[in-house]
Each structure stands twice: as structure tokens, then as C-alpha cells.
Design a protein around this motif. Structure first.
Motif, PDB file in Angstrom:
ATOM      1  N   TYR A  86       1.106  -1.279  -0.017  1.00 32.10           N
ATOM      2  CA  TYR A  86       0.274   0.293   0.035  1.00 32.10           C
ATOM      3  C   TYR A  86       0.463   1.646  -0.368  1.00 32.10           C
ATOM      4  CZ  TYR A  86      -3.769  -3.395   1.137  1.00 32.10           C
ATOM      5  OH  TYR A  86      -5.077  -3.861   0.999  1.00 32.10           O
ATOM      6  N   THR A  87       0.537   1.934  -1.065  1.00 34.91           N
ATOM      7  CA  THR A  87       1.692   3.332  -1.443  1.00 34.91           C
ATOM      8  C   THR A  87       0.166   4.987  -0.392  1.00 34.91           C
ATOM      9  OG1 THR A  87       1.287   3.514  -3.488  1.00 34.91           O
ATOM     10  CG2 THR A  87       3.111   2.584  -2.368  1.00 34.91           C
ATOM     11  N   GLU A  88       1.365   5.656  -0.283  1.00 28.69           N
ATOM     12  CA  GLU A  88       0.221   6.968  -0.455  1.00 28.69           C
ATOM     13  C   GLU A  88      -0.491   7.197  -1.920  1.00 28.69           C
ATOM     14  OE1 GLU A  88       0.355  11.127   1.631  1.00 28.69           O
ATOM     15  OE2 GLU A  88       2.525  10.555   0.439  1.00 28.69           O
ATOM     16  N   GLU A  89      -0.009   7.293  -3.024  1.00 34.07           N
ATOM     17  CA  GLU A  89      -0.159   7.250  -4.658  1.00 34.07           C
ATOM     18  C   GLU A  89      -1.558   6.870  -4.608  1.00 34.07           C
ATOM     19  OE1 GLU A  89       1.336   7.368  -9.130  1.00 34.07           O
ATOM     20  OE2 GLU A  89       2.859   6.236  -7.185  1.00 34.07           O
ATOM     21  N   ARG A  90      -0.965   4.453  -4.265  1.00 30.77           N
ATOM     22  CA  ARG A  90      -2.266   4.002  -4.242  1.00 30.77           C
ATOM     23  C   ARG A  90      -3.838   4.738  -3.885  1.00 30.77           C
ATOM     24  NH1 ARG A  90       1.123  -1.364  -4.539  1.00 30.77           N
ATOM     25  NH2 ARG A  90       0.880  -1.470  -7.207  1.00 30.77           N
ATOM     26  N   ILE A  91      -3.492   5.029  -2.605  1.00 34.40           N
ATOM     27  CA  ILE A  91      -4.948   4.902  -1.728  1.00 34.40           C
ATOM     28  C   ILE A  91      -5.499   6.869  -1.708  1.00 34.40           C
ATOM     29  CG2 ILE A  91      -5.066   5.598   0.707  1.00 34.40           C
ATOM     30  CD1 ILE A  91      -3.188   3.796   1.297  1.00 34.40           C
ATOM     31  N   ASP A  92      -4.384   7.478  -1.893  1.00 34.46           N
ATOM     32  CA  ASP A  92      -4.908   8.831  -2.947  1.00 34.46           C
ATOM     33  C   ASP A  92      -5.532   8.194  -4.111  1.00 34.46           C
ATOM     34  OD1 ASP A  92      -3.982   9.802  -0.798  1.00 34.46           O
ATOM     35  OD2 ASP A  92      -2.716  10.651  -1.496  1.00 34.46           O
ATOM     36  N   GLY A  93      -5.207   7.693  -5.151  1.00 39.17           N
ATOM     37  CA  GLY A  93      -6.115   7.461  -6.361  1.00 39.17           C
ATOM     38  C   GLY A  93      -7.768   6.862  -6.127  1.00 39.17           C
ATOM     39  N   VAL A  94      -7.665   6.151  -5.168  1.00 38.82           N
ATOM     40  CA  VAL A  94      -8.477   6.082  -5.050  1.00 38.82           C
ATOM     41  C   VAL A  94      -9.762   6.610  -4.232  1.00 38.82           C
ATOM     42  CG1 VAL A  94     -10.168   4.057  -3.045  1.00 38.82           C
ATOM     43  CG2 VAL A  94      -8.058   3.767  -4.304  1.00 38.82           C
ATOM     44  N   LEU A  95      -9.086   7.677  -3.132  1.00 40.14           N
ATOM     45  CA  LEU A  95     -10.202   8.574  -2.840  1.00 40.14           C
ATOM     46  C   LEU A  95     -10.281   9.575  -4.024  1.00 40.14           C
ATOM     47  CD1 LEU A  95     -10.633  10.655  -0.284  1.00 40.14           C
ATOM     48  CD2 LEU A  95      -8.676  11.439   0.180  1.00 40.14           C
ATOM     49  N   GLU A  96      -9.629  10.003  -4.840  1.00 37.10           N
ATOM     50  CA  GLU A  96      -9.802  11.359  -6.134  1.00 37.10           C
ATOM     51  C   GLU A  96     -10.742  10.521  -6.731  1.00 37.10           C
ATOM     52  OE1 GLU A  96      -6.044  10.998  -7.790  1.00 37.10           O
ATOM     53  OE2 GLU A  96      -4.494  12.331  -5.664  1.00 37.10           O
ATOM     54  N   GLN A  97     -10.840   9.170  -7.259  1.00 37.75           N
ATOM     55  CA  GLN A  97     -11.774   8.248  -7.529  1.00 37.75           C
ATOM     56  C   GLN A  97     -13.231   8.837  -7.195  1.00 37.75           C
ATOM     57  OE1 GLN A  97     -11.702   4.372  -9.011  1.00 37.75           O
ATOM     58  NE2 GLN A  97     -13.413   4.341 -10.410  1.00 37.75           N
ATOM     59  N   THR A  98     -13.182   7.640  -5.837  1.00 35.67           N
ATOM     60  CA  THR A  98     -13.962   7.981  -5.172  1.00 35.67           C
ATOM     61  C   THR A  98     -14.856   9.407  -5.007  1.00 35.67           C
ATOM     62  OG1 THR A  98     -13.897   6.620  -4.056  1.00 35.67           O
ATOM     63  CG2 THR A  98     -15.785   7.460  -2.992  1.00 35.67           C
ATOM     64  N   ASN A  99     -14.678  10.591  -5.015  1.00 39.23           N
ATOM     65  CA  ASN A  99     -15.065  11.708  -5.134  1.00 39.23           C
ATOM     66  C   ASN A  99     -15.115  12.062  -6.319  1.00 39.23           C
ATOM     67  OD1 ASN A  99     -14.610  11.710  -2.255  1.00 39.23           O
ATOM     68  ND2 ASN A  99     -12.000  13.150  -2.438  1.00 39.23           N
ATOM     69  N   ALA A 100     -14.734  12.109  -7.343  1.00 40.75           N
ATOM     70  CA  ALA A 100     -14.813  12.153  -8.615  1.00 40.75           C
ATOM     71  C   ALA A 100     -16.130  11.588  -8.729  1.00 40.75           C
ATOM     72  CB  ALA A 100     -13.607  11.778  -9.636  1.00 40.75           C
ATOM     73  N   ARG A 102     -18.605  10.649  -6.601  1.00 44.94           N
ATOM     74  CA  ARG A 102     -19.761  10.765  -5.646  1.00 44.94           C
ATOM     75  C   ARG A 102     -19.705  12.726  -5.651  1.00 44.94           C
ATOM     76  NH1 ARG A 102     -18.746   6.824  -0.867  1.00 44.94           N
ATOM     77  NH2 ARG A 102     -19.177   4.889  -2.250  1.00 44.94           N
ATOM     78  N   GLY A 103     -19.028  13.357  -7.012  1.00 43.43           N
ATOM     79  CA  GLY A 103     -19.684  14.915  -6.842  1.00 43.43           C
ATOM     80  C   GLY A 103     -18.650  15.830  -6.378  1.00 43.43           C
ATOM     81  N   GLY A 104     -17.479  15.576  -5.368  1.00 44.58           N
ATOM     82  CA  GLY A 104     -17.009  16.513  -4.929  1.00 44.58           C
ATOM     83  C   GLY A 104     -15.882  15.756  -3.656  1.00 44.58           C
ATOM     84  N   PRO A 105     -14.907  16.525  -3.395  1.00 46.19           N
ATOM     85  CA  PRO A 105     -14.379  16.103  -1.826  1.00 46.19           C
ATOM     86  C   PRO A 105     -15.580  16.029  -0.008  1.00 46.19           C
ATOM     87  CG  PRO A 105     -12.868  18.258  -2.802  1.00 46.19           C
ATOM     88  CD  PRO A 105     -14.791  17.662  -3.431  1.00 46.19           C
ATOM     89  N   ASN A 106     -15.544  15.612   0.192  1.00 47.63           N
ATOM     90  CA  ASN A 106     -15.922  15.091   1.321  1.00 47.63           C
ATOM     91  C   ASN A 106     -15.129  14.587   2.582  1.00 47.63           C
ATOM     92  OD1 ASN A 106     -16.697  13.052   3.401  1.00 47.63           O
ATOM     93  ND2 ASN A 106     -18.817  12.711   2.258  1.00 47.63           N
ATOM     94  N   GLU A 107     -15.393  15.822   3.648  1.00 49.34           N
ATOM     95  CA  GLU A 107     -14.058  15.955   4.482  1.00 49.34           C
ATOM     96  C   GLU A 107     -14.357  14.851   5.081  1.00 49.34           C
ATOM     97  OE1 GLU A 107     -15.133  19.318   7.663  1.00 49.34           O
ATOM     98  OE2 GLU A 107     -14.579  20.378   5.022  1.00 49.34           O
ATOM     99  N   GLY A 108     -15.677  13.802   5.816  1.00 49.44           N
ATOM    100  CA  GLY A 108     -15.177  13.034   6.764  1.00 49.44           C
ATOM    101  C   GLY A 108     -14.478  11.515   5.807  1.00 49.44           C
ATOM    102  N   LEU A 109     -14.487  11.920   3.919  1.00 55.65           N
ATOM    103  CA  LEU A 109     -14.824  10.311   3.505  1.00 55.65           C
ATOM    104  C   LEU A 109     -12.135  11.284   3.899  1.00 55.65           C
ATOM    105  CD1 LEU A 109     -14.741   7.918   2.194  1.00 55.65           C
ATOM    106  CD2 LEU A 109     -15.243   9.273  -0.444  1.00 55.65           C
ATOM    107  N   ASP A 110     -11.851  12.147   2.901  1.00 55.51           N
ATOM    108  CA  ASP A 110     -10.901  12.637   3.251  1.00 55.51           C
ATOM    109  C   ASP A 110     -10.077  12.586   4.515  1.00 55.51           C
ATOM    110  OD1 ASP A 110     -11.281  13.540   0.504  1.00 55.51           O
ATOM    111  OD2 ASP A 110     -11.418  16.470   1.810  1.00 55.51           O
ATOM    112  N   ALA A 111     -10.816  12.438   5.897  1.00 57.65           N
ATOM    113  CA  ALA A 111      -9.925  12.431   6.954  1.00 57.65           C
ATOM    114  C   ALA A 111      -9.765  10.953   7.613  1.00 57.65           C
ATOM    115  CB  ALA A 111     -11.834  12.649   7.977  1.00 57.65           C
ATOM    116  N   TYR A 112     -11.143   9.353   6.395  1.00 58.93           N
ATOM    117  CA  TYR A 112     -11.388   8.161   6.894  1.00 58.93           C
ATOM    118  C   TYR A 112     -10.045   8.210   6.283  1.00 58.93           C
ATOM    119  CZ  TYR A 112     -12.278   3.171   6.182  1.00 58.93           C
ATOM    120  OH  TYR A 112     -12.111   2.059   6.156  1.00 58.93           O
ATOM    121  N   TYR A 113      -9.636   8.133   5.081  1.00 61.08           N
ATOM    122  CA  TYR A 113      -8.631   7.912   4.340  1.00 61.08           C
ATOM    123  C   TYR A 113      -7.042   8.201   4.787  1.00 61.08           C
ATOM    124  CZ  TYR A 113     -11.503   5.464   0.738  1.00 61.08           C
ATOM    125  OH  TYR A 113     -11.780   4.190   0.088  1.00 61.08           O
TER     126      TYR A 113
END
Length: 211
Positions: A86-100, A102-113
Motif C-alpha cells: 500500500y502506498t500513499e499514491e495508490r490510496i490517494d488514487g482511490v480517494l480521488e476516484q471516489t470523490n470524482a 460522488r460529486g466532489g471532496p468529502n471531509e469525512g471521507l478525506d479524514a477516513y483515508y
């Protein structure tokens, strides 16, 4: 539900495939889609499926799979390969796709990741690979079930040399390591296992109920 159970009773780890009967592309796509839709820890999907149909490559895989004929007689060989870490790049990639999606950034999801990275990134690569491999097995199981639903025979395999598979398929350069493999095809004449009764532990020795 009953149809799936019937199909699971029908399926078995096919020992002899008929090389003259390829699996239709639409069936393979649905089997792959079942693996793609499988649940994974934190939705990271830390694995990929490599689909091998090239006869020369399948011959090489057979040599690294202790000569098991299903690897060449099956029309498709699915190789489930997990992230090597697991790398920061890989985890951030999943977060970015999810935000894209689902309509944009989510503070709760950002904090979770962010918490997730705090847990995963300090761990050694082998521990992270083993965790990712367990997620690959979930997709593996879904693919086996979907293959049965499609009436496609499959042979779940761990009997192969992962390092050689990784080399043959160039997985190291992709940050992947092979975990398990699933040849797809149709049972051939004379498969010794086909006529034998499926044997599983009875429910009372398999399920414990705590009321």
C-alpha cells in the motif's frame, strides 16, 4: 438463491478441460465483472485480474504451474494479482476516484483515508501484500461463483510458482504479485473427478449458531 446453490452444487474443480470449447467473450466479461464488484477492505480494490489467452504465454504458465494441463486447455486463464504494497499514491488514487464519481471532496471521507494511510503506510510491505492478497481472494470467490452461474467450468488453483508467474507476466514492474489463478473452460471427456459426489462437512459441523 436456489439457482445459485444449484450451480454451486454443479461446479467442481475441473481437472480436464476440453481445448476445443472456448468460453464466449460475454460470459468471461460477466465473470470479470463479478470480481470487479467484489467487496474489499475500505473499497481499495488492491488487486488486478490478468486475462491470458495467448497460447505461448499459457504454455509458459503451465511450466510454472507444475504441468497442470488446465492452464493450456482452458480458453482463458485468470491470474489474480495483488498490490505488492500500500502506498500513499495508490490510496490517494482511490480517494480521488471516489470523490470524482460522488460529486466532489468529502471531509469525512478525506479524514477516513488519512487515518487509513496512518495505519497502512508504516507497515512492512509483506504485511500489506498479505492483506491485499486476502482482498484478491474475495474477488476470486465471486468469479468462481459467477462462472458456475454461467455454466462455465473453472479450476481454482494455488498450485503454481508465483515468482515465475510474476516474471512471465511482468507483474513486478506493475507493483503486483500473483496470488491465485482461475482457468476457465468446459469439462472434457474422461475427467476422473466429474462423476464423483461432492463432499462437504455437514452443516452441524460447519456452522455454529450463538443465539
Amino acid at each position: 438463491m436456489q439457482m445459485l446453490l444449484e450451480k454451486l452444487n454443479w461446479r467442481y474443480a475441473t481437472k480436464k478441460m476440453d481445448p476445443a470449447r472456448p468460453v464466449a467473450a460475454d460470459k468471461v466479461e460477466r465473470i470479470l465483472e463479478a470480481a470487479r464488484l467484489a467487496p474489499t477492505s475500505s473499497g481499495l480494490q488492491p488487486f488486478q485480474v490478468i486475462v491470458v489467452t495467448n497460447p505461448q504465454v499459457k504454455e509458459k504458465l503451465k511450466a510454472a504451474g507444475f504441468g497442470q494441463a488446465q492452464l493450456t486447455d482452458a480458453s482463458h486463464v485468470l491470474v489474480f494479482a495483488a498490490w505488492d504494497n500500500y502506498t500513499e499514491e495508490r490510496i490517494d488514487g482511490v480517494l480521488e476516484q471516489t470523490n470524482a464519481e460522488r460529486g466532489g471532496p468529502n471531509e469525512g471521507l478525506d479524514a477516513y483515508y488519512a487515518r487509513l494511510k496512518g495505519m497502512y503506510l508504516p507497515r512492512d510491505a509483506q504485511t500489506n501484500f498479505e492483506h491485499a492478497a486476502r482482498q484478491a481472494y474475495i474477488g476470486f470467490g465471486m468469479a468462481i461463483a459467477q462462472a458456475a452461474f454461467e455454466g462455465v467450468d473453472a479450476t481454482p488453483m494455488e498450485g503454481f510458482e508465483p515468482e515465475k508467474f510474476d516474471e512471465i507476466l511482468g507483474l513486478g514492474a506493475k507493483g503486483l504479485r500473483s496470488v491465485c489463478i482461475l482457468p476457465l473452460g468446459y469439462r472434457g471427456e474422461g475427467d476422473w473427478l466429474a462423476p464423483l459426489k461432492k463432499v462437504r462437512r455437514p452443516k452441524d459441523k460447519f456452522v455454529t449458531e450463538i443465539a
